[in-house]
Scaffold this active site. Structure first.
Site, PDB file in Angstrom:
ATOM      1  N   THR A  45       0.820  -1.212   0.000  1.00 39.65           N
ATOM      2  CA  THR A  45       0.000   0.000   0.000  1.00 39.65           C
ATOM      3  C   THR A  45       0.856   1.266   0.000  1.00 39.65           C
ATOM      4  O   THR A  45       0.373   2.325  -0.386  1.00 39.65           O
ATOM      5  CB  THR A  45      -0.933   0.021   1.232  1.00 39.65           C
ATOM      6  OG1 THR A  45      -0.156  -0.323   2.387  1.00 39.65           O
ATOM      7  CG2 THR A  45      -2.062  -0.977   1.076  1.00 39.65           C
ATOM      8  N   GLY A 133      11.732 -10.841   4.307  1.00 43.34           N
ATOM      9  CA  GLY A 133      10.570  -9.947   4.390  1.00 43.34           C
ATOM     10  C   GLY A 133      10.565  -9.124   5.664  1.00 43.34           C
ATOM     11  O   GLY A 133       9.548  -8.570   6.052  1.00 43.34           O
ATOM     12  N   SER A 135      12.968  -6.741   6.155  1.00 40.52           N
ATOM     13  CA  SER A 135      13.638  -5.503   5.795  1.00 40.52           C
ATOM     14  C   SER A 135      15.072  -5.375   6.295  1.00 40.52           C
ATOM     15  O   SER A 135      15.463  -4.356   6.880  1.00 40.52           O
ATOM     16  CB  SER A 135      12.819  -4.294   6.237  1.00 40.52           C
ATOM     17  OG  SER A 135      13.342  -3.161   5.607  1.00 40.52           O
ATOM     18  N   SER A 137      17.222  -4.971   4.171  1.00 38.71           N
ATOM     19  CA  SER A 137      17.761  -3.989   3.218  1.00 38.71           C
ATOM     20  C   SER A 137      17.675  -2.567   3.778  1.00 38.71           C
ATOM     21  O   SER A 137      18.670  -1.835   3.791  1.00 38.71           O
ATOM     22  CB  SER A 137      17.047  -4.090   1.866  1.00 38.71           C
ATOM     23  OG  SER A 137      15.660  -3.904   1.995  1.00 38.71           O
ATOM     24  N   GLU A 177      17.706   1.982  -2.628  1.00 33.06           N
ATOM     25  CA  GLU A 177      16.975   0.743  -2.889  1.00 33.06           C
ATOM     26  C   GLU A 177      16.355   0.743  -4.287  1.00 33.06           C
ATOM     27  O   GLU A 177      16.402  -0.253  -5.000  1.00 33.06           O
ATOM     28  CB  GLU A 177      15.900   0.560  -1.811  1.00 33.06           C
ATOM     29  CG  GLU A 177      15.148  -0.731  -1.940  1.00 33.06           C
ATOM     30  CD  GLU A 177      14.898  -1.436  -0.611  1.00 33.06           C
ATOM     31  OE1 GLU A 177      15.585  -1.131   0.391  1.00 33.06           O
ATOM     32  OE2 GLU A 177      14.026  -2.298  -0.588  1.00 33.06           O
ATOM     33  N   ASP A 189       9.726   0.758   4.699  1.00 31.53           N
ATOM     34  CA  ASP A 189      10.802   0.133   5.468  1.00 31.53           C
ATOM     35  C   ASP A 189      11.763   1.171   6.037  1.00 31.53           C
ATOM     36  O   ASP A 189      12.144   1.118   7.211  1.00 31.53           O
ATOM     37  CB  ASP A 189      11.583  -0.855   4.584  1.00 31.53           C
ATOM     38  CG  ASP A 189      10.680  -1.940   4.011  1.00 31.53           C
ATOM     39  OD1 ASP A 189       9.509  -2.028   4.431  1.00 31.53           O
ATOM     40  OD2 ASP A 189      11.150  -2.689   3.135  1.00 31.53           O
ATOM     41  N   TYR A 239       7.654  -8.150  -7.819  1.00 31.83           N
ATOM     42  CA  TYR A 239       7.282  -6.937  -7.079  1.00 31.83           C
ATOM     43  C   TYR A 239       6.992  -5.802  -8.065  1.00 31.83           C
ATOM     44  O   TYR A 239       5.960  -5.119  -7.975  1.00 31.83           O
ATOM     45  CB  TYR A 239       8.425  -6.565  -6.132  1.00 31.83           C
ATOM     46  CG  TYR A 239       8.056  -5.539  -5.080  1.00 31.83           C
ATOM     47  CD1 TYR A 239       7.768  -5.922  -3.775  1.00 31.83           C
ATOM     48  CD2 TYR A 239       8.009  -4.173  -5.395  1.00 31.83           C
ATOM     49  CE1 TYR A 239       7.446  -4.988  -2.798  1.00 31.83           C
ATOM     50  CE2 TYR A 239       7.685  -3.231  -4.438  1.00 31.83           C
ATOM     51  CZ  TYR A 239       7.412  -3.635  -3.144  1.00 31.83           C
ATOM     52  OH  TYR A 239       7.091  -2.700  -2.190  1.00 31.83           O
TER      53      TYR A 239
HETATM   54  P1  ADP Z   1      14.698  -7.997   3.026  1.00 32.32           P
HETATM   55  O1  ADP Z   1      14.830  -6.521   3.052  1.00 32.32           O
HETATM   56  O2  ADP Z   1      13.302  -8.469   3.188  1.00 32.32           O
HETATM   57  O3  ADP Z   1      15.616  -8.685   3.981  1.00 32.32           O
HETATM   58  P2  ADP Z   1      15.706  -7.587   0.375  1.00 32.32           P
HETATM   59  O4  ADP Z   1      15.780  -8.462  -0.831  1.00 32.32           O
HETATM   60  O5  ADP Z   1      14.986  -6.311   0.268  1.00 32.32           O
HETATM   61  O6  ADP Z   1      15.122  -8.478   1.571  1.00 32.32           O
HETATM   62  O7  ADP Z   1      17.175  -7.245   0.851  1.00 32.32           O
HETATM   63  C1  ADP Z   1      18.110  -8.269   1.088  1.00 32.32           C
HETATM   64  C2  ADP Z   1      19.451  -7.860   0.496  1.00 32.32           C
HETATM   65  O8  ADP Z   1      19.990  -6.740   1.227  1.00 32.32           O
HETATM   66  C3  ADP Z   1      20.512  -8.935   0.627  1.00 32.32           C
HETATM   67  O9  ADP Z   1      20.447  -9.836  -0.456  1.00 32.32           O
HETATM   68  C4  ADP Z   1      21.795  -8.112   0.603  1.00 32.32           C
HETATM   69  O10 ADP Z   1      22.142  -7.742  -0.708  1.00 32.32           O
HETATM   70  C5  ADP Z   1      21.385  -6.847   1.345  1.00 32.32           C
HETATM   71  N1  ADP Z   1      21.714  -6.945   2.774  1.00 32.32           N
HETATM   72  C6  ADP Z   1      20.846  -6.888   3.807  1.00 32.32           C
HETATM   73  N2  ADP Z   1      21.479  -7.003   4.997  1.00 32.32           N
HETATM   74  C7  ADP Z   1      22.789  -7.132   4.731  1.00 32.32           C
HETATM   75  C8  ADP Z   1      23.972  -7.296   5.528  1.00 32.32           C
HETATM   76  N3  ADP Z   1      23.899  -7.379   6.850  1.00 32.32           N
HETATM   77  N4  ADP Z   1      25.156  -7.372   4.881  1.00 32.32           N
HETATM   78  C9  ADP Z   1      25.215  -7.296   3.539  1.00 32.32           C
HETATM   79  N5  ADP Z   1      24.149  -7.158   2.738  1.00 32.32           N
HETATM   80  C10 ADP Z   1      22.949  -7.079   3.307  1.00 32.32           C
HETATM   81 MG    MG Z   2      13.987  -5.197   1.689  1.00 32.93          MG
END
Ligand code: ADP
Ligand code: MG
Length: 400
Positions: A45, A133, A135, A137, A177, A189, A239
């Site tokens: 949303t 899921g 976050s 990222s 992002e 997020d 997505y």
């Molecule tokens: P989510 O945010 O749900 O965990 P995403 O696909 O949005 O999933 O983000 C995951 C990506 O973010 C990972 O594949 C990596 O590239 C990056 N990432 C997240 N946390 C870390 C971390 N601690 N070290 C390195 N990369 C990270």
């Molecule tokens: Mg994410």
């Protein structure tokens, strides 16, 4: 009952600092922290100018950083093998690849905002599961952002060109992002990672940007998050396809967003798939408001109804659920959870359940057993006390 623990901040600062020192041969200047999140309700949303209701996790990402005298950048992470190295000249979306998109991408975006980025060394450590899921990222983006704010000797309460620095960090995380990592997410997020308060859920209205902190008193119930271990990839097209369908629906209705659409409007859409996508968004925005009202009134059966309807809508209309998510949700409710739904962008990831404390271990055991029986990977579980937003954790107090 094995749970994925958030870890103690003191230990995590020490771990991140020690790893930084080991890797770069000197101690960091400071450590930034930003939390992951679980969304209670309001999925997809945010980019439709709608409502969301996330909670910050106690699980967070920690970023140790120190400036350099030259223009070099060295970024490492305990969660990824690849070291990213470059210079300040390499801070351009096309030159940043892999996980560094989320870290170096923020440095690029902050420079675009007019902040001065020095050469630096940076090390990441996280207790947020990646790709679940929850976050990881935005936790990474915002932890890099607050570390930078600390490095520049600024406070999170400062403004930059009249804009609160917290909002600059949110915007930089979104740009990293969407423009560097290529995941067209909507901003929930980063907003909760920066603005959350301990003990509260954060109601965000993406029409006018309004935020409201809501005391989350579940009266003897806990939030149980189950990571199905089916890792999603928000950059792989599903997505973006959902987002495109929503935009197509708004444009077919002559609206600038689905926030302005009524259920009657969307039922009149001729494309069957676009109609279902839009129906999810319009009903989901209404469910966020109903959930907020129900939580305020302690109307628990109404909360349960909203969660269930939300899950059904994501499974059937928006088509972002998986068998693992459907199983975790239905088994949780059968085993005594008040409410459960999948959470996050979908195509894998996690579920969130509201569980009476005395049913917690029974619910966890039932989900584990159902996953074993279906030969799914073993899930992991997090019990979530709503955490606080991003912070600069330690400045020059690290014995460096
Ligand atoms: P989510 O945010 O749900 O965990 P995403 O696909 O949005 O999933 O983000 C995951 C990506 O973010 C990972 O594949 C990596 O590239 C990056 N990432 C997240 N946390 C870390 C971390 N601690 N070290 C390195 N990369 C990270
Ligand atoms: Mg994410």
């Amino acid at each position: 009952m094995p749970l994925l623990e958030p870890g103690s901040p003191t230990d995590l600062i020490a771990t991140t600092t020690a790893a930084f020192t080991e890797r770069f041969g000197r101690p960091p200047r400071l450590v930034g922290r930003a939390p992951g999140r679980v969304n209670l309700i309001g999925e997809h949303t945010d980019y439709n100018r709608g409502l969301v209701l996330p909670v910050a996790l106690p699980h967070a990402t920690w970023v140790a950083v120190a400036p350099r005298a030259d223009r070099q950048l060295r970024l490492s992470s305990a969660q990824q093998d690849a070291l990213w190295t470059g210079t300040l000249d390499d801070l351009e979306p096309a030159a940043i690849t892999g996980w560094a998109a989320y870290a170096a991408g923020v440095l690029w975006a902050l420079r675009e905002e007019g902040l001065e980025i020095p050469g630096l060394d940076l090390h990441v450590h996280s207790t947020v599961p990646l790709g679940a899921g929850l976050s990881s990222s935005a936790a990474l983006e915002c932890a890099v952002g607050v570390a930078l704010v600390g490095l520049l000797g600024r406070s999170l309460e400062d403004t930059h060109d009249g804009v609160p620095l917290r909002d600059v960090l949110v915007r930089a995380g979104i740009r990293a992002e969407t423009e560097v990592a290529g995941a067209p997410t909507g901003g929930m997020d980063q907003t909760v990672a920066v603005h959350a308060r301990a003990g509260s859920a954060l109601l965000i209205d993406f029409d006018d940007g309004a935020r409201r902190h809501l005391d989350l008193d579940l009266e003897g119930r806990v939030l149980l998050v189950t990571d199905t271990r089916v890792s999603h990839e928000l950059t792989d097209g599903g997505y973006a396809a959902r987002r495109a369908d929503c935009e197509a629906a708004a444009s077919a209705l002559g609206l600038d967003s689905l926030r302005r659409a009524s259920l009657e409007d969307v039922e009149g859409l001729t494309d069957e798939r676009v109609r279902r996508r839009a129906r999810h968004i319009v009903t989901e925005i209404a469910r966020v408001q109903r959930t907020v009202d129900a939580l305020a009134q302690r109307a628990w059966s109404e909360v349960a109804r909203c969660f269930l309807d939300s899950h059904t809508s994501m499974r059937d209309d928006f088509e972002i659920s998986t068998d693992e998510l459907d199983t975790a949700v239905s088994v949780a409710v059968e085993a005594g959870a008040l409410a459960a739904r999948m959470t996050g962008g979908g195509f894998g990831g996690s579920t969130v359940a509201i569980v009476p404390e005395e049913r917690l271990s029974a619910v966890v055991r039932a989900i584990d057993a159902a996953f074993t029986q279906r030969s799914y990977a073993a899930p992991s579980h997090l019990v979530v006390q709503p955490g606080a937003g991003a912070s600069v954790e330690a400045v020059d107090a690290l014995g460096g």
